[in-house]
Design an enzyme around this catalytic site. Structure first.
Site, PDB file in Angstrom:
ATOM      1  CB  CYS A 197     118.658 -50.416   3.085  1.00 25.66           C
ATOM      2  SG  CYS A 197     119.764 -51.756   3.612  1.00 25.66           S
ATOM      3  CB  CYS A 200     117.131 -53.487   6.836  1.00 20.61           C
ATOM      4  SG  CYS A 200     117.476 -51.706   6.729  1.00 20.61           S
ATOM      5  CB  CYS A 228     121.281 -48.707   5.485  1.00 13.57           C
ATOM      6  SG  CYS A 228     119.634 -49.019   6.179  1.00 13.57           S
ATOM      7  CB  CYS A 231     120.798 -52.368   8.737  1.00  9.60           C
ATOM      8  SG  CYS A 231     121.095 -52.293   6.956  1.00  9.60           S
ATOM      9  CG  ASP A 348     104.277 -50.570 -18.678  1.00 13.65           C
ATOM     10  OD1 ASP A 348     103.886 -49.480 -19.138  1.00 13.65           O
ATOM     11  OD2 ASP A 348     104.284 -50.824 -17.465  1.00 13.65           O
TER      12      ASP A 348
END
Length: 424
Positions: A197, A200, A228, A231, A348
């Site tokens: 999430c 949170c 989530c 939350c 990369d």
């Protein structure tokens, strides 16, 4: 142009001249150099060129060039449209695009993810289209959570109307601060960057992959498909829904896409484009015929010929992009893979290990590009037989006459395009 101050007019004229010279001398398409010259002479040129136009900004990790092209095609139903069709998606490219269509009342600008806050602030665009966020060029683009946070802050307090993909949790979080949001259930097949999430940090409960936008009904599409556990953050209720080959508009009317562009990803792009067109007052009945005319986007999906081989060119810049490229390849055909690691690609190449190359087993695979050895090692570990070639020309000669799919990352793709006169 007469509405621009004299300095801006001069900057625009010299920028156009530089772009013309760039094209004439074969140094490029002029999309960047013209804008750079213009901004050197008038640093506020982008703001001045954007004034008095209705603008849409399009940003995402994948699909923004195609979606920009689709939106621009649709809005041509309303009038002239300024757009950066070749993917020059930073301010210099935006200046070139707007200066090239000085009287166009509409503009559709593809915007690099990092530059979206700056460009939104400068142009005051009325519509912002946000489609997806996944890791890409980590050595220079930073964590995608940071990008989502920048988007979120940029939209807060602005009057812009966000058209956002509610199936991508990072996009939903970023767009939720906008003054007005139209949510589009456009799907999200690559989920490896959105299991937590963004509000949170708790775990997100997700449906099984492949259930969004693939044959689902209206009732299930309208439900909370991710949420989530810790939350209240959850998937917003969609206004538009991609359902297989159809898009369902806010009134519940189904529109069959029938695109010439292949694959699930382009159906997602088209769903976003229809929602943006509607924000400009253009109904699907008028927008869809325009979308169906698009067959190639800055070389993507173009078919070219060489020595009896018919090559279809596909772009894949990151793990999510390779997933979508595999979706449109023909398993019966040989495939040429080309990978570079120049600055526009990201230096990369560790992202290669996130791609499931096992899907290529059983078909002839030829590997080339500046980082062909990196890709060769990845294929070896995946158990995919391949042939290694030092150049693209050698790779083409290594496959039998007939149809061939070619998948390349950004600079490798541009090098291949250049060999065929930058076919569009």
């Amino acid at each position: 142009m007469s509405q621009l101050p004299l300095r801006a007019q001069l900057a625009t004229a010299l920028g156009r001249t530089a772009a013309t010279l760039s094209r004439a001398t074969g140094r490029g398409d002029g999309s960047v150099i013209g804008g750079r010259i213009g901004l050197m002479l008038d640093p506020d040129l982008l703001r001045k060129l954007a004034a008095h136009r209705k603008l849409a900004l399009v940003s995402a990790t994948n699909g923004k060039t195609t979606t920009t092209r689709l939106i621009a095609a649709a809005l041509q139903e309303l009038g002239e449209v300024a757009t950066n069709a070749f993917g020059a998606n930073m301010p210099a490219g935006h200046v070139t695009a707007l200066a090239s269509a000085k009287n166009a009342p509409y503009g559709v600008l593809e915007v690099d993810e990092k530059y979206l806050p700056e460009v939104l602030d400068t142009t005051g665009a009325q519509v912002v289209c946000l489609m997806n966020l996944s890791r890409d060029q980590m050595d220079r683009a930073a964590e995608i959570w940071l990008l989502a946070q920048k988007w979120r802050r940029a939209l807060s307090g602005k009057p812009a109307h966000a058209i956002a993909n509610c199936d991508d949790p990072l996009v939903a979080w970023a767009a939720s601060t906008a003054a007005r949001v139209t949510w589009v259930a456009a799907g999200q097949r690559w989920r490896e960057d959105s299991w937590c999430c963004p509000e949170c940090g708790g775990p997100l409960d997700r449906p099984e992959p492949g259930t969004i936008g693939q044959g689902i009904g209206v009732s299930s599409a309208a439900g909370a498909m991710w949420a989530c556990r810790e939350c209240t953050f959850h998937r917003p209720e969609p206004n538009w829904v991609l359902d297989g080959e159809e898009v369902i508009d806010p009134r519940g009317t189904r529109w069959r896409l029938d695109l010439q562009l292949p694959g699930q990803a382009n159906r997602s792009n088209a769903a976003m484009a229809l929602a943006v067109a509607a924000a400009f007052g253009l109904e699907p009945a008028r927008a869809l015929p325009r979308l169906r005319t698009v067959t190639s986007v800055a070389g993507r999906y173009t078919t070219v010929e060489r020595d009896g081989r018919v090559l279809r060119l596909l772009l894949a810049k990151n793990p999510a992009g390779w997933l979508e490229a595999f979706d449109v390849t023909d398993p019966a055909l040989p495939v040429i893979l080309s990978v570079n690691a120049q600055v526009p690609d990201g230096r990369d190449t560790s992202w290669l290990w996130d791609v499931d190359y096992g899907v290529l087993k059983g078909r002839p695979v030829v590997v080339t590009g500046e980082r062909r050895l990196d890709l060769a090692l990845r294929l070896h570990v995946a158990g995919v037989p391949f042939q290694l070639c030092d150049s693209f020309g050698e790779a083409v000669s290594a496959v039998p006459a007939g149809r061939v799919d070619v998948i390349a990352n950004y600079t490798a793709f541009q090098q291949i395009r250049a060999e065929f006169g930058r076919a569009v």
